[in-house]
Scaffold this motif. Structure first.
Motif, mmCIF file in Angstrom:
data_model
loop_
_atom_site.group_PDB
_atom_site.id
_atom_site.type_symbol
_atom_site.label_atom_id
_atom_site.label_comp_id
_atom_site.label_asym_id
_atom_site.label_seq_id
_atom_site.Cartn_x
_atom_site.Cartn_y
_atom_site.Cartn_z
ATOM 1 N N ARG A 123 13.538 12.503 24.201
ATOM 2 C CA ARG A 123 12.404 11.842 23.566
ATOM 3 C C ARG A 123 11.536 11.118 24.587
ATOM 4 N NH1 ARG A 123 14.839 7.345 20.056
ATOM 5 N NH2 ARG A 123 13.093 5.951 19.945
ATOM 6 N N ARG B 203 12.725 -0.180 22.115
ATOM 7 C CA ARG B 203 11.309 -0.389 21.772
ATOM 8 C C ARG B 203 11.067 -1.627 20.899
ATOM 9 N NH1 ARG B 203 9.394 4.479 18.572
ATOM 10 N NH2 ARG B 203 11.376 4.069 17.578
ATOM 11 N N GLU C 108 9.361 2.779 10.629
ATOM 12 C CA GLU C 108 10.349 3.809 10.346
ATOM 13 C C GLU C 108 11.549 3.194 9.622
ATOM 14 O OE1 GLU C 108 10.471 5.125 14.450
ATOM 15 O OE2 GLU C 108 9.144 6.773 13.939
ATOM 16 N N LYS C 109 12.736 3.755 9.837
ATOM 17 C CA LYS C 109 13.884 3.282 9.064
ATOM 18 C C LYS C 109 14.271 1.837 9.386
ATOM 19 C CE LYS C 109 16.110 7.652 7.930
ATOM 20 N NZ LYS C 109 15.642 7.641 6.536
ATOM 21 N N SER D 278 13.329 8.375 11.516
ATOM 22 C CA SER D 278 14.318 7.434 12.018
ATOM 23 C C SER D 278 13.870 6.889 13.361
ATOM 24 C CB SER D 278 15.669 8.120 12.180
ATOM 25 O OG SER D 278 16.565 7.271 12.873
ATOM 26 N N HIS D 279 14.011 5.568 13.531
ATOM 27 C CA HIS D 279 13.680 4.975 14.824
ATOM 28 C C HIS D 279 14.645 5.449 15.905
ATOM 29 C CE1 HIS D 279 16.461 2.379 12.680
ATOM 30 N NE2 HIS D 279 16.840 1.850 13.818
ATOM 31 N N ARG D 280 15.720 6.105 15.517
ATOM 32 C CA ARG D 280 16.645 6.631 16.533
ATOM 33 C C ARG D 280 16.218 8.005 17.040
ATOM 34 N NH1 ARG D 280 20.385 2.882 15.968
ATOM 35 N NH2 ARG D 280 20.899 2.177 13.872
ATOM 36 N N LEU D 281 15.319 8.668 16.318
ATOM 37 C CA LEU D 281 14.902 10.015 16.705
ATOM 38 C C LEU D 281 13.402 10.167 16.850
ATOM 39 C CD1 LEU D 281 17.179 12.191 14.360
ATOM 40 C CD2 LEU D 281 17.488 11.774 16.803
ATOM 41 N N SER D 282 12.651 9.118 16.541
ATOM 42 C CA SER D 282 11.202 9.219 16.439
ATOM 43 C C SER D 282 10.559 9.881 17.649
ATOM 44 C CB SER D 282 10.615 7.826 16.284
ATOM 45 O OG SER D 282 9.238 7.853 16.515
ATOM 46 N N LYS D 283 9.522 10.654 17.373
ATOM 47 C CA LYS D 283 8.758 11.287 18.453
ATOM 48 C C LYS D 283 7.403 10.592 18.606
ATOM 49 C CE LYS D 283 11.562 14.820 19.247
ATOM 50 N NZ LYS D 283 12.294 14.970 20.501
#
Lengths: 463, 76
Positions: free
Chosen positions: A319, A356, A407-408, B69-74
């Motif tokens: 990423r 982040r 996001e989540k 998900s903030h763990r996978l976000s692009k």
């Protein structure tokens, strides 16, 4: 042998949670982090309760205004919020307001937000200007704070002989990792000394100055700012507040370190909470970490022998590869998946590594029973710097999930916020004088209060 | 018992009960022994033979579910 009150000293051996530690998981990682990021610096300072009046009383709020907010380094904005000469933001803390402005390409200044004529606030919203002109009578100052225009100057002969009093008074400014801090105390130590060399060295690796605000939300909460803040100063609450996260978050195994005015909590992923009555599989942990529910497929490949730490660190590395290049291969697995929660006294939490996340907690104006809780993402970027995200302002009853850019994490914050107002209300019912902290897991909260006590005991700021 | 879940469930680590969203501000909980209950988004009982519930799990399950998900976000 049973403990006696005499045993309760800092010499009592420190116990840690059963099960593997964060350090144990680091040993297993394929890509290691450097040793200087692994040092341990626990904080022990007694077992006393924290007086509940610190959260409830107006008098304590007044002391904080007089002795904390008036002399502490505090995060005001990101440098990117001041992109041009003349860009300014209005930074409010309790009943005080400051203008923070870029006055030259490489210089940022801050001033109390008041016209030196009759005291009107010079600005009430962020923007860009070529001068600070008061909307009341038209007195104006240059960006550098020099008096520029006195309307009907013939009627102010006294200002001609007191011209130095008409310069906007400056407030100390410092920058670090792309964050702009102010300190109203003219005698404050430099920001670099306040942060300390260890923490500055840690963050050099993560280049937060080369990131941008990708998401930003602000919400009013019905609780004292410290209640909101302290909700994010320990991982002990995960088993009850975030039950869906117990399978993969070893928060009781967190490592807590204190470096002067900055603390950190390092919470490993891929270790089940030791309170769980069963041992989840790696796939179960990964499903929970990504909120994959019954009947749904994992959004990432997972094969036999894979681990949560392996899958999530690999995903994180890819990423960030477009922005950091192959330098990501030199980073540790932990830096892409564990929670690196840094806590800067008194109200600022810039997470380290590649999380982040940034949190800030402030009193809501002069009200000690409500606060402003902000969450941001500071994300890397490629090419030209994108503009910082607009703030999504949420009212007391608006859900965090209205700020979809979070996001989540917004769903997680919803659970944390569910506690905050009830702590404020519950403390009023509490038939004890204080709240009790665990010795290690909640030691960051003790450290915060010890620092706060230190600031209060210094007395008023000498201007 | 109606309504039916509108999303997949999550098993509670301690109790083994399965929580699933079943409409706006409603969570269906199926206990390990098969008893069921309907609760609102902060765990207040609405109906059913199951009364004990984890309110924080109701907060999680009933929240507007964000796909990214903030763990996978692009996003970066």
């Amino acid at each position: 042998m049973a403990l006696t009150p005499d045993d309760l000293t800092d010499d009592l051996p420190l116990q840690r949670s059963p099960g593997p530690t964060w350090q144990d998981k680091l040993d297993e990682d394929v890509n290691k982090i450097p040793e200087y990021l692994r040092t341990e610096s626990p904080y022990l300072n007694g077992f006393e309760d924290i007086p509940k009046d610190r959260y409830l009383s107006r008098e304590f709020h007044e002391l904080e205004k007089e002795r904390l907010w008036s002399r502490v380094w505090q995060f005001a904005c990101r440098e990117e919020h001041l992109p041009e000469v003349g860009s300014y933001i209005v930074y409010d803390i309790a009943d005080q307001s400051y203008l923070v402005a870029r006055v030259a390409e490489d210089e940022i200044k801050a001033y109390p937000n008041a016209c030196l004529h009759r005291g009107r606030m010079l600005k009430t919203y962020d923007g860009r200007c070529s001068e600070f002109r008061c909307p009341f009578h038209g007195f104006a100052w240059t960006l550098d704070g020099d008096i520029k225009h006195i309307p009907a100057e013939w009627d102010f002969p006294h200002l001609e002989v007191r011209s130095e009093e008409m310069m906007l008074p400056e407030v100390r400014v410092g920058t670090w990792a792309g964050f702009v801090f102010i300190n109203p105390d003219p005698n404050a130590e430099p920001l670099e000394d306040f942060l300390g060399p260890e923490v500055i060295k840690h963050f050099e690796r993560w280049n937060l100055q080369d990131r941008y605000v990708a998401a930003h939300a602000s919400k009013i909460i019905r609780c004292n700012w410290k209640i909101a803040n302290e909700s994010f100063c320990e991982g002990f609450h995960v088993n009850a507040t975030h039950p869906q996260g117990m399978s993969y978050t070893g928060d009781p195994q967190s490592q807590i370190d204190v470096y002067g005015n900055v603390a950190r909590q390092l919470s490993p992923k891929g270790i089940p909470c030791p309170l769980l009555p069963y041992t989840p599989t790696e796939e179960e942990m990964l499903r929970d970490a990504l909120d994959v529910r019954e009947g749904e497929d994992l959004p990432v490949p997972f094969e036999e022998g894979d681990t949560l730490r392996g899958v999530l660190s690999a995903a994180g590395r890819e990423r960030f590869r477009p922005t950091f290049g192959d330098g990501v291969d030199q980073m540790g697995d932990s830096e892409f998946l564990d929670a690196w929660v840094y806590v800067v006294h008194p109200n600022f939490q810039p997470w380290g590594a590649f999380n982040r996340i940034v949190y800030r907690f402030r009193p809501n104006g002069d009200d000690h029973e409500t606060c402003i809780f902000e969450m941001m993402y500071v994300a890397p970027f490629s090419g030209d710097r994108p503009p910082p995200a607009e703030v999504v302002h949420l009212g007391v009853d608006d859900p965090w999930t209205d700020a979809t850019g979070l996001e989540k994490l917004a769903m997680v914050a919803e659970q944390d916020t569910f506690n905050m107002e009830q702590v404020q209300r519950g403390l009023k019912n509490l038939r004890r004088e204080g709240v009790t902290l665990s010795r290690y897991q909640e030691s960051t909260i003790r450290w915060k209060h010890d620092l706060l006590t230190d600031y209060i005991n210094r007395g008023p700021v000498q201007l | 018992m109606s309504p039916e879940p509108s999303s997949g469930g999550i098993k509670h680590g301690f109790s083994g009960a399965v929580y699933a969203k079943c409409g706006e501000n409603r969570v269906k909980v199926v206990g390990r022994d098969g008893t069921t209950g309907i609760f609102d988004g902060i765990g207040q009982w609405i109906e059913g033979e199951l009364y004990d519930v984890d309110p924080q799990m109701c907060v999680w399950v009933s929240a507007e579910r964000i796909a990214t998900s903030h763990r996978l976000s692009k996003q970066d």
